[in-house]
Design a protein around this motif. Structure first.
Motif, PDB file in Angstrom:
ATOM      1  N   ALA A 106       0.700  -1.255   0.072  1.00 18.04           N
ATOM      2  CA  ALA A 106       0.172   0.157   0.148  1.00 18.04           C
ATOM      3  C   ALA A 106       1.025   1.183  -0.076  1.00 18.04           C
ATOM      4  CB  ALA A 106      -0.905  -0.032   1.252  1.00 18.04           C
ATOM      5  N   MET A 107       0.345   2.425  -0.619  1.00 16.89           N
ATOM      6  CA  MET A 107       1.007   3.550  -0.585  1.00 16.89           C
ATOM      7  C   MET A 107       1.357   4.495   0.476  1.00 16.89           C
ATOM      8  SD  MET A 107      -1.261   6.009  -2.971  1.00 16.89           S
ATOM      9  CE  MET A 107      -3.064   6.311  -2.467  1.00 16.89           C
ATOM     10  N   ASN A 108       1.680   3.690   1.459  1.00 15.13           N
ATOM     11  CA  ASN A 108       2.087   4.536   2.628  1.00 15.13           C
ATOM     12  C   ASN A 108       3.541   5.002   2.441  1.00 15.13           C
ATOM     13  OD1 ASN A 108       0.854   1.534   4.262  1.00 15.13           O
ATOM     14  ND2 ASN A 108      -0.198   3.637   4.333  1.00 15.13           N
ATOM     15  N   ALA A 139       8.727  16.359   0.435  1.00 15.29           N
ATOM     16  CA  ALA A 139       7.952  16.024  -0.500  1.00 15.29           C
ATOM     17  C   ALA A 139       8.194  14.529  -0.645  1.00 15.29           C
ATOM     18  CB  ALA A 139       8.198  16.677  -1.868  1.00 15.29           C
ATOM     19  N   ASP A 140       7.418  13.667  -0.837  1.00 19.61           N
ATOM     20  CA  ASP A 140       7.622  12.075  -1.111  1.00 19.61           C
ATOM     21  C   ASP A 140       7.398  11.821  -2.412  1.00 19.61           C
ATOM     22  OD1 ASP A 140       5.681   8.903  -0.481  1.00 19.61           O
ATOM     23  OD2 ASP A 140       7.702   9.336  -0.467  1.00 19.61           O
ATOM     24  N   ASN A 141       8.039  10.549  -2.711  1.00 21.60           N
ATOM     25  CA  ASN A 141       8.062  10.313  -4.356  1.00 21.60           C
ATOM     26  C   ASN A 141       8.458  11.235  -5.242  1.00 21.60           C
ATOM     27  OD1 ASN A 141       4.694   9.705  -3.054  1.00 21.60           O
ATOM     28  ND2 ASN A 141       6.246   7.985  -3.395  1.00 21.60           N
ATOM     29  N   VAL A 142       9.661  11.912  -5.125  1.00 22.90           N
ATOM     30  CA  VAL A 142      10.260  12.756  -6.107  1.00 22.90           C
ATOM     31  C   VAL A 142      10.935  12.140  -6.968  1.00 22.90           C
ATOM     32  CG1 VAL A 142      10.218  14.812  -4.297  1.00 22.90           C
ATOM     33  CG2 VAL A 142      12.024  13.439  -4.555  1.00 22.90           C
ATOM     34  N   ILE A 194       4.338  16.710   1.540  1.00 22.22           N
ATOM     35  CA  ILE A 194       3.657  16.670   0.398  1.00 22.22           C
ATOM     36  C   ILE A 194       3.573  15.352  -0.323  1.00 22.22           C
ATOM     37  CG2 ILE A 194       3.075  17.877  -1.926  1.00 22.22           C
ATOM     38  CD1 ILE A 194       5.035  20.217  -1.077  1.00 22.22           C
ATOM     39  N   ASP A 195       2.342  14.738  -0.252  1.00 22.46           N
ATOM     40  CA  ASP A 195       2.456  13.191  -0.267  1.00 22.46           C
ATOM     41  C   ASP A 195       0.903  12.850  -1.092  1.00 22.46           C
ATOM     42  OD1 ASP A 195       2.510   9.945   1.407  1.00 22.46           O
ATOM     43  OD2 ASP A 195       3.234  10.701  -0.445  1.00 22.46           O
ATOM     44  N   HIS A 196       0.398  13.737  -1.961  1.00 19.80           N
ATOM     45  CA  HIS A 196      -0.845  13.398  -2.646  1.00 19.80           C
ATOM     46  C   HIS A 196      -0.520  13.115  -3.983  1.00 19.80           C
ATOM     47  CE1 HIS A 196      -0.183  17.398  -3.383  1.00 19.80           C
ATOM     48  NE2 HIS A 196      -1.377  17.959  -3.105  1.00 19.80           N
ATOM     49  N   LEU A 221      11.286   3.327  -2.532  1.00 21.06           N
ATOM     50  CA  LEU A 221       9.869   3.122  -2.547  1.00 21.06           C
ATOM     51  C   LEU A 221       9.493   2.168  -1.391  1.00 21.06           C
ATOM     52  CD1 LEU A 221       7.355   3.793  -4.381  1.00 21.06           C
ATOM     53  CD2 LEU A 221       7.811   1.779  -5.690  1.00 21.06           C
ATOM     54  N   GLU A 222       8.424   2.632  -0.964  1.00 22.49           N
ATOM     55  CA  GLU A 222       7.746   1.793   0.196  1.00 22.49           C
ATOM     56  C   GLU A 222       7.875   0.419  -0.178  1.00 22.49           C
ATOM     57  OE1 GLU A 222       6.571   4.601  -0.914  1.00 22.49           O
ATOM     58  OE2 GLU A 222       4.413   4.703  -1.142  1.00 22.49           O
ATOM     59  N   TYR A 223       8.250  -0.456   0.987  1.00 23.15           N
ATOM     60  CA  TYR A 223       8.195  -1.971   0.775  1.00 23.15           C
ATOM     61  C   TYR A 223       8.702  -2.523  -0.563  1.00 23.15           C
ATOM     62  CZ  TYR A 223       4.681   0.108   4.091  1.00 23.15           C
ATOM     63  OH  TYR A 223       4.267   1.092   5.024  1.00 23.15           O
TER      64      TYR A 223
HETATM   65 MG   LIG Z   1       3.840   8.827  -1.345  1.00 20.23          MG
END
Ligand SMILES: [Mg+2]
Ligand SMILES: O=c1[nH]cnc2c(O)c(F)c(-c3ccc(F)cc3)cc12
Length: 214
Positions: free
Chosen positions: A39-41, A168-171, A140-142, A198-200
């Motif tokens: 999941a995208m946590n 900011a996440d996921n840059v 920022i994580d949307h 990236l998570e997990y």
């Molecule tokens: Mg994210």
């Protein structure tokens, strides 16, 4: 009509974590995402970097864009000093509903306010409706396409002041190239990339920390 992944995550939390114990809830969600369903946590690896950045800033007012199931809301709120507050914005009502239950289960509802709706509509309401002056930290994580327009809107609304820290996440993955170009080239921000995963997963991702210089 089957259950959703957020619903299954909530059930897993209620069965396997200690109520009122945010660390127990956080680690239980990580176990769910590693052993049952991705999941995208923000996850445990980027989460540790986020923890460090939150502690260093010792913020009173934190704004989160993108609540999802509330995992990073818990990570942030558990580290706030007494009186500190987290406002978290979630566009998807189904996600917001689950997040509120996970936040309540962890016992952090007094520190976290979940605001439902599009961030573009909610941001201009923050000052008047929630008596917010400036944000100390903005996580920022949307949706990646909203990172830059929402940052500009936050500047226009006077919610970003000297010393405000944007995280900011996921840059890197999925990637937010226009946002990165903006904060890295603007004379008003000092930016730093924290390489992670990236998570997990084993894919590279990272957090970008950008301090507003005024
Ligand atoms: Mg994210
Ligand atoms: O939409 C998102 N909002 C916020 N955070 C995300 C994230 O951390 C992701 F990894 C991903 C993601 C989704 C699917 C993939 F294949 C890879 C990453 C998406 C989001």
């Amino acid at each position: 009509k089957g259950s959703s992944k957020p619903q299954r995550m909530l059930s897993y939390v209620q069965r396997h974590s200690k109520r009122g114990d945010p660390d127990s809830v956080i680690s239980t969600i990580d176990i769910f995402c590693r052993s049952k369903e991705w999941a995208m946590n923000v996850g445990d690896e980027k989460g540790l970097i986020l923890d460090k950045l939150i502690c260093e800033a010792n913020p009173s007012i934190v704004l989160e864009l993108g609540t999802y199931c509330g995992y990073s809301s818990l990570r942030i709120a558990r580290l706030l000093p007494p009186g500190g507050r987290l406002f978290t914005m979630e566009f998807n009502p189904a996600y917001a509903k689950i997040a509120k239950q996970i936040i309540a289960w962890a016992g952090l509802e007094s520190k976290i306010q979940v605001l439902e709706g599009p961030s573009g509509d909610l941001i201009p309401q923050l000052k008047k409706k929630h008596a917010i002056e400036k944000c100390d930290i903005i996580f920022i994580d949307h949706w990646k396409d909203c990172y830059l327009p929402d940052t500009k809107l936050l500047e226009e609304c006077g919610l970003i002041g000297k010393g405000t820290v944007l995280i900011a996440d996921n840059v890197t993955f999925p990637g937010t190239p226009d946002y990165l170009e903006y904060v890295r080239n603007s004379p008003h921000y000092s930016s730093q990339y924290f390489k992670s995963y990236l998570e997990y997963s084993k894919t590279e991702d990272g957090l970008e920390k950008s301090v507003f210089l005024g």
